[in-house]
Enzyme design. Structure first.
Site, PDB file in Angstrom:
ATOM      1  CD  GLU A   1      -2.325   1.687   2.412  1.00 19.12           C
ATOM      2  OE1 GLU A   1      -1.924   1.194   3.475  1.00 19.12           O
ATOM      3  OE2 GLU A   1      -2.931   2.774   2.340  1.00 19.12           O
TER       4      GLU A   1
ATOM      5  CG  ASP B   1      -8.070  -8.318   6.642  1.00 15.25           C
ATOM      6  OD1 ASP B   1      -8.958  -9.093   6.206  1.00 15.25           O
ATOM      7  OD2 ASP B   1      -7.437  -7.541   5.904  1.00 15.25           O
TER       8      ASP B   1
HETATM    9  P1  AMP Z   1       1.534  -6.435   1.766  1.00 12.40           P
HETATM   10  O1  AMP Z   1       1.725  -4.969   1.643  1.00 12.40           O
HETATM   11  O2  AMP Z   1       1.963  -6.963   3.111  1.00 12.40           O
HETATM   12  O3  AMP Z   1       0.160  -6.885   1.406  1.00 12.40           O
HETATM   13  O4  AMP Z   1       2.522  -7.105   0.689  1.00 12.40           O
HETATM   14  C1  AMP Z   1       2.324  -7.055  -0.687  1.00 12.40           C
HETATM   15  C2  AMP Z   1       2.788  -8.337  -1.329  1.00 12.40           C
HETATM   16  O5  AMP Z   1       4.163  -8.498  -1.136  1.00 12.40           O
HETATM   17  C3  AMP Z   1       2.126  -9.577  -0.711  1.00 12.40           C
HETATM   18  O6  AMP Z   1       0.973  -9.931  -1.364  1.00 12.40           O
HETATM   19  C4  AMP Z   1       3.186 -10.638  -0.894  1.00 12.40           C
HETATM   20  O7  AMP Z   1       3.043 -11.290  -2.154  1.00 12.40           O
HETATM   21  C5  AMP Z   1       4.463  -9.858  -0.889  1.00 12.40           C
HETATM   22  N1  AMP Z   1       5.100  -9.986   0.423  1.00 12.40           N
HETATM   23  C6  AMP Z   1       4.866  -9.277   1.530  1.00 12.40           C
HETATM   24  N2  AMP Z   1       5.633  -9.688   2.557  1.00 12.40           N
HETATM   25  C7  AMP Z   1       6.386 -10.676   2.089  1.00 12.40           C
HETATM   26  C8  AMP Z   1       7.385 -11.535   2.657  1.00 12.40           C
HETATM   27  N3  AMP Z   1       7.736 -11.414   3.938  1.00 12.40           N
HETATM   28  N4  AMP Z   1       7.944 -12.445   1.885  1.00 12.40           N
HETATM   29  C9  AMP Z   1       7.578 -12.580   0.601  1.00 12.40           C
HETATM   30  N5  AMP Z   1       6.664 -11.809  -0.002  1.00 12.40           N
HETATM   31  C10 AMP Z   1       6.056 -10.887   0.726  1.00 12.40           C
END
Ligand code: AMP
Length: 810
Positions: free
Chosen positions: A492, A607
């Site tokens: 985001e 969530d």
């Molecule tokens: P988020 O902002 O946490 O929803 O992250 C966006 C996307 O980044 C997620 O849908 C994951 O595919 C990827 N992502 C977030 N955190 C991780 C992580 N620790 N390891 C691998 N991919 C991640």
């Protein structure tokens, strides 16, 4: 009709002017119904050049413009009279003269305007008179437009034998009526036959014109109302009854003229007068200023979830959650407290503008009862539940006091030592008992023992300085230790990258790096780092681990352990049908363990969904996506509900949707949905049903059916998580132990015979790179954090990776 003159209605002499005197003559007679009437007759048929005039009295016309003249007369047939050829006529002429007032009795022919020559349709002969059955002619003529105040009519006879039986003069008007709650006055018709008179209506009492739609009607020349346009409507507090507006009765209201009916006062409101536009709230109930009158009055919602932040000898620091449905803007909180054991309860109060307060000047070792209420523009809410807290003992103070009585010090140390010893021994015994509980004793025994002072989650929002919160819970990393390799997703607040972290003296490791995009606002920075402040408080193998943050350089970064397989929903969809039930249950167990840890810390996720679980290369599932409740706002599944705020409806417990009651029990409901997502390999819960239909279906008792191949025991567990009464739902520790039992007794996970099952192509059979990466069973178990079961595997004959790969449910 409005009659201006009716000769028949007059009983006395008409006394019209006749000239010359031997012409028209006033004669009394009887009409066909033997009613006495006044007639004028003339019959100078023998003499030539007749010119006999008869003039009515002055007729005042009022507003009329178009006058009707109806004549009834009989006329003698000239053929029936002998010797009159050349002198006898069978017509007469009709004239009028307009004046503003009566003029003298002299007659001047040239002042008259001719209306018409009147001929008889029927004439009679001598014999007819004896029968008394007159052949009466009726002729109507219209005069106008007239402009003076009145007029005279005149009849010119030129040698006919006539009896003028009746002369009626009238005009037409549309009589006053009420239409669409508007009164239209008496209206005289227009001057022309084709003209319509447009008339504005006036609203009846207690009615008002509808906006841009004022009432109008049209009066036709025939005196009929035509084409109503627009209308009036009853004002607020009044409703329509027939052609009038009546006040709403007591206990009813109508808030606007737009409403048709009066409505009963909403819940907890009343009125005791008629004609009300709203109802007043009962005592103790309120409405916000912005609430419409149709909204029920409520008591402001209570302050709940009060946390004791710091308990000292003479002071207690409390914090609490803002009520979920405050009745307007909260301007202040009132904290009421009293000594619990005091007979005549003396209350003291403290006020606070924020959601925390410190109460000072308390007595040590004393139990106090606290209650908090919110103050909004609508007034005070009701007090929340009572919270009892005992201040710290003075004994502790004795140790540091100047007296330093050695006896007290020894006593205190001895007591404290004994307590610690008891806990240690007790913990050891229980720990051993659990450790020995089963062949694959999966449950973590020590965490079952809750020592006083279990770490609790602290809402970073309670920190006035958000930077302090971040550094309290997250390690500041040096940007030079981080190597960004590639972009893996969009968060985001900015890009999510993968990369490596090399800390001095440690092995370098794969990490995910969330970055804060340039040009951020202060609020965005705070919200972004908030996730780190939350995540940094957790330390559990099934909760995504925070490595640290970079706040002192740019870009601002959050560094998290790398989860190679990304989010669980996508991962399952990609590997549809490829796992054994045990593997799926293993994932569920991991998620449940992570949630048990979070709920023990007092953290409510709000969530929980497969999209917010991350999976690493060893299929270990970890709960992720932390932050404040508003983080839900970024979830594309979250939609606005009527209770306000965005909610991922399909995953959310009914009480959380209805009145935002988010608790660990509502997380359990979401967990049940995650179970369903996992067992159906990422199917969308409730498929393509609309959110509204989902809410309705759940309310009516519908629950998701077992996914294909789902063992009945697992579906039963889902159904338990979806109990309407949240107290009936299992707790996360119960869920973990149920899943552990299932894993230990794989028979319970068999799908019953006769159930349609999908062919399983287990992931392990596919020599996936993940699995071949391990050289031994031990290494694999270590990677999935189950190394303590190494002996169980060896004892059961699973010595090689190959035999593990072939492991089936049986
Ligand atoms: P988020 O902002 O946490 O929803 O992250 C966006 C996307 O980044 C997620 O849908 C994951 O595919 C990827 N992502 C977030 N955190 C991780 C992580 N620790 N390891 C691998 N991919 C991640």
């Amino acid at each position: 009709l409005v009659i201006l003159l009716d000769s028949k209605a007059q009983q006395t002499e008409l006394e019209w002017i006749s000239y010359p005197p031997n012409g028209w003559e006033e004669i009394s007679g009887l009409d066909e119904n033997y009613t006495p009437i006044r007639t004028y007759q003339v019959c100078q048929v023998m003499e030539p050049n007749q010119n006999n005039w008869l003039r009515t009295n002055w007729i005042e016309k009022g507003n009329a413009q178009r006058i009707f003249v109806e004549l009834k007369f009989t006329l003698r047939d000239c053929n029936s009279l002998p010797g009159v050829v050349g002198t006898c006529k069978e017509t007469f002429n009709l004239y009028y003269q307009e004046t503003d007032s009566e003029v003298g009795r002299s007659l001047r022919e040239n002042q008259y305007v001719k209306i018409d020559t009147i001929a008889a349709d029927e004439s009679f002969t001598q014999g007819d008179l004896g029968e008394r059955k007159m052949k009466l002619n009726t002729e109507v003529r219209i005069i106008g437009p007239l402009s003076r105040r009145g007029f005279y009519l005149a009849f010119q006879d030129v040698g006919a034998c006539i009896a003028l039986v009746s002369v009626k003069v009238y005009y037409k008007k549309c009589w006053s009526i009420i239409e669409n709650l508007a009164t239209f006055p008496d209206t005289v018709t227009g001057s022309e036959f084709s003209s319509l008179v447009e008339v504005e209506g006036a609203c009846v009492s207690d009615a008002e014109e509808e906006a841009d739609n004022s009432p109008k009607m049209h009066c036709s020349a025939e005196g009929e109302w035509l084409v109503p346009i627009g209308k009036c409507i009853c004002k607020a507090g009044f409703h329509q009854k027939g052609d009038a507006c009546e006040p709403c009765g007591r206990g009813f209201y109508k808030s606007s003229s737009q409403d048709l009916q009066c409505s009963r006062c909403p819940a907890h409101s009343f009125n005791d007068r008629e004609g009300s536009w709203r109802c007043d709230c009962d005592d103790g109930y309120y409405r916000a200023l912005s609430d419409p009158p149709s909204v029920a009055c409520t008591t402001p919602s209570q302050v709940s979830e009060v946390i004791k932040e710091k308990v000292q000898q003479r002071s207690i620091q409390l914090s609490w959650q803002e009520p979920q449905q405050p009745n307007g803007v909260i301007t202040e909180y009132e904290i009421k407290y009293y000594e619990k054991d005091q007979k005549d309860r003396v209350y003291s109060t403290v006020r606070s503008k924020s959601t925390s307060a410190t109460v000072n000047n308390l007595k040590p070792s004393t139990a106090y009862v606290f209650q908090i209420r919110a103050f909004t523009e609508a007034g005070y809410g009701t007090f929340g539940p009572r919270l009892e807290i005992t201040t710290q003992e003075e004994a502790t103070a004795a140790i540091v006091s100047s007296e330093q009585n050695p006896v007290i010090i020894i006593a205190v140390v001895a007591v404290a030592g004994t307590i610690i010893l008891v806990f240690m021994v007790f913990g050891f015994i229980i720990g051993r008992r659990y450790a020995l509980a089963g062949p694959i004793g999966l449950s973590a025994p020590v965490s079952l023992l809750k020592f006083p002072g279990t770490k609790t989650y602290i809402d970073p929002e309670t920190y006035e300085d958000p930077n302090r919160a971040v550094h309290q819970f997250a390690k500041e990393l040096d940007a030079s230790c981080i190597k960004i390799e590639r972009v893996i997703g969009a968060g985001e607040f900015g890009e999510v990258c993968s990369g490596r972290l090399k800390l001095p003296g440690k092995r370098d490791m794969s990490v995910a790096i969330k970055t804060l995009k340039v040009g951020y606002t202060e609020k965005q920075r705070r919200d972004f780092l908030c996730e780190a402040s939350v995540m940094g408080q957790f330390d559990h193998p099934n909760v995504v681990h925070l490595e640290g943050v970079v706040t002192r350089g740019k870009p601002v970064m959050i560094v998290i352990e790398y989860m190679e397989n990304g989010s669980l929903d996508g991962f399952l969809r990609k590997h549809d049908g490829q796992f054994t039930v045990i593997q799926l249950v293993g994932m569920l167990r991991g998620i449940a363990a992570g949630m048990r840890y979070l709920s023990d810390m007092g953290y409510v996720h709000r969530d929980l969904a497969a999209r917010n679980i991350l999976v690493n290369s060893n299929l270990v599932c970890k709960v992720s996506d932390f932050g404040l409740s508003r983080v839900i706002d970024d979830d594309p599944e979250a939609v606005y509900t009527t209770t306000g705020g965005k909610i991922p409806v399909r995953w959310t417990a009914p009480e959380a949707i209805q009145y935002r009651k988010f608790t660990s029990a509502s997380d359990v409901w979401s967990y049940g949905v995650v179970m369903w997502e996992v067992m159906s390999y990422g199917e969308r819960p409730y498929w393509d049903m609309s959110n509204q239909d989902v809410i309705k279906a759940i309310e009516e008792g519908y629950r998701l059916p077992a996914p294909m191949d789902c063992p009945p025991g697992l579906h039963q567990l889902m159904l338990d998580c979806w109990q309407k009464d949240r107290a009936e739902r299992p707790k996360f520790d119960q869920i973990v132990s149920i899943l552990d039992k299932m894993i230990r007794n794989p028979n319970t996970l068999k799908t019953p015979v006769g159930t349609c099952t999908r062919p399983i192509s287990p992931l392990l059979d596919q020599s996936t790179p993940d699995f071949t990466a391990f050289r031994s069973v031990g290494e694999w178990l270590e990677a999935i954090k189950m190394e303590r079961y190494r002996d169980n595997f060896t004892a059961a004959g699973y010595g090689s990776l190959e035999s593990v790969a072939r492991m089936s449910i049986e």
